[in-house]
Design a protein around this motif. Structure first.
Motif, mmCIF file in Angstrom:
data_model
loop_
_atom_site.group_PDB
_atom_site.id
_atom_site.type_symbol
_atom_site.label_atom_id
_atom_site.label_comp_id
_atom_site.label_asym_id
_atom_site.label_seq_id
_atom_site.Cartn_x
_atom_site.Cartn_y
_atom_site.Cartn_z
ATOM 1 N N GLU A 217 0.807 -1.217 0.000
ATOM 2 C CA GLU A 217 0.000 0.000 0.000
ATOM 3 C C GLU A 217 0.845 1.273 0.000
ATOM 4 O OE1 GLU A 217 -2.428 -0.396 3.456
ATOM 5 O OE2 GLU A 217 -3.780 -1.883 2.551
ATOM 6 N N GLY A 218 2.157 1.094 0.118
ATOM 7 C CA GLY A 218 3.028 2.265 0.134
ATOM 8 C C GLY A 218 3.056 3.004 1.448
ATOM 9 N N VAL A 219 2.678 2.340 2.528
ATOM 10 C CA VAL A 219 2.683 2.975 3.847
ATOM 11 C C VAL A 219 4.104 3.348 4.261
ATOM 12 C CG1 VAL A 219 2.196 2.621 6.305
ATOM 13 C CG2 VAL A 219 0.563 1.831 4.577
ATOM 14 N N ALA A 220 5.027 2.429 4.020
ATOM 15 C CA ALA A 220 6.439 2.662 4.336
ATOM 16 C C ALA A 220 7.259 1.621 3.583
ATOM 17 C CB ALA A 220 6.685 2.543 5.849
ATOM 18 N N SER A 221 8.555 1.861 3.515
ATOM 19 C CA SER A 221 9.438 0.890 2.850
ATOM 20 C C SER A 221 9.607 -0.336 3.733
ATOM 21 C CB SER A 221 10.804 1.513 2.588
ATOM 22 O OG SER A 221 11.490 1.737 3.817
ATOM 23 N N ALA A 222 10.056 -1.422 3.134
ATOM 24 C CA ALA A 222 10.312 -2.649 3.905
ATOM 25 C C ALA A 222 11.324 -2.383 5.010
ATOM 26 C CB ALA A 222 10.812 -3.755 2.976
ATOM 27 N N GLU A 223 12.338 -1.576 4.700
ATOM 28 C CA GLU A 223 13.371 -1.273 5.699
ATOM 29 C C GLU A 223 12.791 -0.514 6.888
ATOM 30 O OE1 GLU A 223 15.196 -2.061 1.824
ATOM 31 O OE2 GLU A 223 13.603 -0.681 2.457
ATOM 32 N N GLU A 224 11.919 0.470 6.609
ATOM 33 C CA GLU A 224 11.334 1.254 7.696
ATOM 34 C C GLU A 224 10.362 0.420 8.534
ATOM 35 O OE1 GLU A 224 12.076 4.844 8.399
ATOM 36 O OE2 GLU A 224 13.737 3.783 7.441
ATOM 37 N N ILE A 225 9.590 -0.435 7.886
ATOM 38 C CA ILE A 225 8.659 -1.287 8.622
ATOM 39 C C ILE A 225 9.430 -2.251 9.519
ATOM 40 C CG2 ILE A 225 6.952 -3.148 8.390
ATOM 41 C CD1 ILE A 225 5.935 -1.651 5.879
ATOM 42 N N ASP A 226 10.489 -2.847 9.000
ATOM 43 C CA ASP A 226 11.272 -3.762 9.830
ATOM 44 C C ASP A 226 11.955 -3.043 10.989
ATOM 45 O OD1 ASP A 226 10.568 -6.079 8.586
ATOM 46 O OD2 ASP A 226 12.422 -6.342 7.456
ATOM 47 N N LYS A 227 12.382 -1.811 10.763
ATOM 48 C CA LYS A 227 12.964 -1.034 11.856
ATOM 49 C C LYS A 227 11.913 -0.784 12.938
ATOM 50 C CE LYS A 227 15.768 2.302 10.754
ATOM 51 N NZ LYS A 227 16.273 3.651 10.334
ATOM 52 N N ALA A 228 10.692 -0.478 12.500
ATOM 53 C CA ALA A 228 9.603 -0.259 13.457
ATOM 54 C C ALA A 228 9.313 -1.517 14.266
ATOM 55 C CB ALA A 228 8.347 0.195 12.713
ATOM 56 N N ILE A 229 9.391 -2.666 13.614
ATOM 57 C CA ILE A 229 9.141 -3.935 14.323
ATOM 58 C C ILE A 229 10.251 -4.214 15.329
ATOM 59 C CG2 ILE A 229 8.952 -6.433 14.040
ATOM 60 C CD1 ILE A 229 6.486 -4.820 13.139
ATOM 61 N N ARG A 230 11.499 -4.019 14.906
ATOM 62 C CA ARG A 230 12.617 -4.321 15.810
ATOM 63 C C ARG A 230 12.622 -3.425 17.048
ATOM 64 N NH1 ARG A 230 15.760 -4.383 10.878
ATOM 65 N NH2 ARG A 230 16.196 -6.530 10.235
ATOM 66 N N TYR A 231 12.391 -2.141 16.838
ATOM 67 C CA TYR A 231 12.581 -1.191 17.932
ATOM 68 C C TYR A 231 11.286 -0.706 18.567
ATOM 69 C CZ TYR A 231 17.289 -1.300 16.157
ATOM 70 O OH TYR A 231 18.531 -1.741 15.752
ATOM 71 N N GLY A 232 10.155 -1.211 18.129
ATOM 72 C CA GLY A 232 8.886 -0.849 18.740
ATOM 73 C C GLY A 232 8.084 -2.078 19.102
ATOM 74 N N PHE A 233 7.545 -2.734 18.088
ATOM 75 C CA PHE A 233 6.711 -3.916 18.288
ATOM 76 C C PHE A 233 7.481 -5.025 19.004
ATOM 77 C CE2 PHE A 233 4.614 -7.827 17.027
ATOM 78 C CZ PHE A 233 3.271 -7.511 17.017
ATOM 79 N N GLY A 234 8.543 -5.507 18.384
ATOM 80 C CA GLY A 234 9.301 -6.606 18.977
ATOM 81 C C GLY A 234 9.978 -6.223 20.269
ATOM 82 N N PHE A 235 10.426 -4.972 20.366
ATOM 83 C CA PHE A 235 11.111 -4.489 21.558
ATOM 84 C C PHE A 235 10.225 -4.643 22.782
ATOM 85 C CE2 PHE A 235 12.669 -1.371 24.536
ATOM 86 C CZ PHE A 235 14.052 -1.360 24.362
#
Length: 328
Positions: A217-235
């Motif tokens: 959907e173009g919400v964010a790049s794969a790199e930005e989404i994975d960064k969000a998961i590592r340092y927000g969701f997964g954190f």
């Protein structure tokens, strides 16, 4: 059962190799049994490949500081690969059997049936299937009360969690025995009903599909989404369980956020389940009310919050993100 009894894996593929590393690391002799009839040359090739991968894994664990080089050599001596025609002889002396053959129901039933005839009557037999329900397989097993599913997460030798799924015929004492054995090798077993997706695959399928959808959907790049998961969701969820996190913020917050997302994104995939509404109606919204999905009655809430926050600080330090204050 002996704490270092012999363990057998039906199949010498990825799962069998991972389980072999986990049990050998904990001091158990392990034999991976080939399920195919092969020529001597074909079997020798499989044996070299399986043992070579396990040796490489021990080498990696050595470089990561979990082993000494001399330990790795000793552990390798605990692991063997056996040809199909020696199956019954190997199984006659084993205390625990894991089935790890391809996800084909008829093949699994055939392999499990043969193994169940070869082992002693009190030996636990566990499938490691990630997709097939235990009761679709248990009918092939002699004495199905000693049969259940043990779903390992890859890499099996590192990830602590093992999802145990008993069948309708599984004896409760068998589930407890397997839990105890897995805990004895450093694993963290959880018990769940025989349902498609177990726990982790069911949750992660939703999360992975949503992440992929956001890229599309173009919400964010794969790199930005994975960064969000590592340092927000997964954190956060490395410290707080998902249901514990609902209670931490409040089930009412999840309910209203879900309603907004459902309307804004025009999709019922964000709709809160009935249990959220039921908890709200009963006043079980989490820490603020003393109960939610978990019971906090009698808990020192301030101490509990500080302990969880301390664990998050430890995560910051682990990721080298804990910085000193700037004091002018």
């Amino acid at each position: 059962m002996s704490p270092r009894g012999h363990v057998a894996c039906l199949g010498a593929g990825r799962m069998g190799r991972g389980i072999a590393v986990a049990f050998a690391y904990a001091g158990h002799p392990v034999t991976m049994i080939d399920i195919k009839q092969r020529t001597p040359d074909e079997f020798a090739r499989l044996q070299r490949e399986a043992l070579g991968e396990i040796e490489a894994t021990f080498a990696t664990l050595t470089r990561l500081g979990l082993l000494q080089a001399t330990d790795a050599a000793k552990l390798m001596r605990k692991v063997a690969v056996a040809p199909a025609d020696t199956r019954d002889g190997v199984l006659a002396h084993t205390m625990l059997v894991f089935e790890g053959v391809p996800e084909i129901v008829d093949l699994k039933r055939e392999v499990l049936a043969a193994a169940s005839r070869a082992v002693a009557s009190d030996v636990i037999i566990a499938s490691t299937t990630s997709t097939i329900l235990v009761d679709d397989l248990s009918g092939a097993v002699e004495r199905p009360e000693r049969f259940l599913n043990a779903h390992w997460l890859n890499p099996a030798y590192l990830i602590p969690l093992v999802e145990i799924s008993p069948g309708l015929a599984t004896g409760p004492e068998v589930t407890e025995r397997l839990k105890t054995l897995l805990e004895g090798i450093g694993k963290v077993p959880v018990v769940c009903a025989a349902t498609p997706g177990f726990i982790v695959p069911r949750i992660q399928a939703l999360a992975m599909n949503e992440a992929a959808r956001m890229v599309g959907e173009g919400v964010a790049s794969a790199e930005e989404i994975d960064k969000a998961i590592r340092y927000g969701f997964g954190f956060r969820f490395a410290v707080l369980g998902l249901l514990e996190f609902i209670d931490w913020g409040g089930g009412d917050i999840l309910y209203y956020a879900s309603r907004y997302l459902e309307g804004a994104l025009h999709s019922d995939r964000y709709r809160a389940p009935e249990v959220i509404e039921k908890n709200m109606a009963e006043g079980r919204i989490g820490l603020r009310s003393g109960a939610g999905f978990l019971d906090y009655s009698g808990l020192d809430v301030a101490a509990y919050r500080e302990q969880r926050l301390g664990a998050l600080v430890d995560m910051l330090r682990h990721h080298k993100l804990a910085r000193p204050p700037v004091v002018d």
